[in-house]
Structures are given as C-alpha cells and as structure tokens.
Design an enzyme around this catalytic site. Sequence first.
Site, PDB file in Angstrom:
ATOM      1  N   HIS A   8       0.816  -1.251  -0.100  1.00 44.41           N
ATOM      2  CA  HIS A   8       0.198   0.102   0.253  1.00 44.41           C
ATOM      3  C   HIS A   8       0.672   1.183   0.045  1.00 44.41           C
ATOM      4  O   HIS A   8       2.160   1.238   0.536  1.00 44.41           O
ATOM      5  CB  HIS A   8      -0.932   0.165   1.176  1.00 44.41           C
ATOM      6  N   GLU A  81      -1.860  -7.080   7.467  1.00 43.77           N
ATOM      7  CA  GLU A  81      -0.720  -6.875   8.048  1.00 43.77           C
ATOM      8  C   GLU A  81      -0.628  -7.847   9.421  1.00 43.77           C
ATOM      9  O   GLU A  81      -1.602  -8.119   9.822  1.00 43.77           O
ATOM     10  CB  GLU A  81      -0.262  -5.650   8.374  1.00 43.77           C
TER      11      GLU A  81
END
Length: 203
Positions: A8, A81
């Site tokens: 990202h 994550e």
Amino acid sequence: MKLFVVRHGETEWNAQKRLQGHLDSPLTVNGIHHAELLGKKLESTSFASIISSPSERAMHTARIIRGNQMFAIETDKRLKEINLGSWQGKTFEEIKEMDPDRFENYAKHPNQYYREEKEAENLTDVVTRVKDFLKDTEEKYQTGNHLIITHGVVIKVLQLICKNYSIDKIWEPPEIEGTSLTIIEIKDGERKLLVEGDISHKE
C-alpha cells in the site's frame, strides 16, 4: 501465472514512524501520488483479478491502481498486516521504551520474536496464512496476471517462501517501500521472484 504484489501507499502513520498492524490510517498525499504513478506503469498489463487486504489503506491503493477498469476488487483477510497487539498505534520509540527486549527480537532476532497477547500474531502465524493464501490462489487461477495489494511484513514473508528461507532472514534487503512492486512467477509448482521491491515508478 504471475502475481504483481504491491505494498500500500505511504500512510500518515508510516510518516510518523507509527506501527499500524491491523489498525489503519489514511494515505498521505505522497502515498496517493505514488499509487497513481504505479497505476500508470501497470495500465498496459492485463489483470485477471485484483486481490487486496481488507485494510482501507490497501483498498484505497487498489482502487487508485485499478483506475477505470471495471472489475471488482476481491478482499482476503490473509493478506492483512501482522497483528501487533498492544504495539499498534504506537511509535517505534514508544515500543522500545515499553517492551525493549521483545522489540529488539522483532527488529534484530526475528526467529526469537514471540508474543503471548491474545490478539497479537507471531511471524510464524503470518507465514502459515500467507502459504495458505498462495496455495488457494494457485489452485483457483493457475494462469494470468493477478494484482495483489498488501503490507510490508506479508511481502517479506512472500519473499521468504519463494526463496525457501527461514524467519531469521525476513528483514534482509531489499526494503519494501510504499507502492513497491514485487513480481512472482508461478510455473509448474515453482515460485520464482522476478522483481523485488521495485520503486522505479517514483523516480
């Protein structure tokens, strides 16, 4: 089959050196701009699917890169994550102060890093779920180009898996910066890294 794996874009917490994990913060102006540049770089690549972590910072990056293409973005929680429990939302300096020995292991001796918190994950947990994601994706698609939007630790784990390395090598270069591109070719059951952490679109 090729996986185009993207971290990202830079977020506000990235800029503040604050760990996010399963928490979230918005993309910065730089993060949005770099995602737009990567989208331009990839616009001539035909993707059979886009699969993103459900975290908003990853979804926002995926929407920018997708641009005007009309197909849906799939989400897969196995691309999230690492869950860092009580460290999440805190700066590196705050964590070093509150949990110095464990942070030292996380940063320098990852094979000795261990969390007992109920919500927090160990690196081995991430390896397990990423291997599971890879297996399912290979079985589902088998061919074509697939855009994967995820997070730094997940991409480092993907590198370990492709290289058949142990967890103690997880932080070895290259660094995985925001919007960096890693390309994995999967052929006859073999996984080969063609590109690692490329940021040439930022230059």
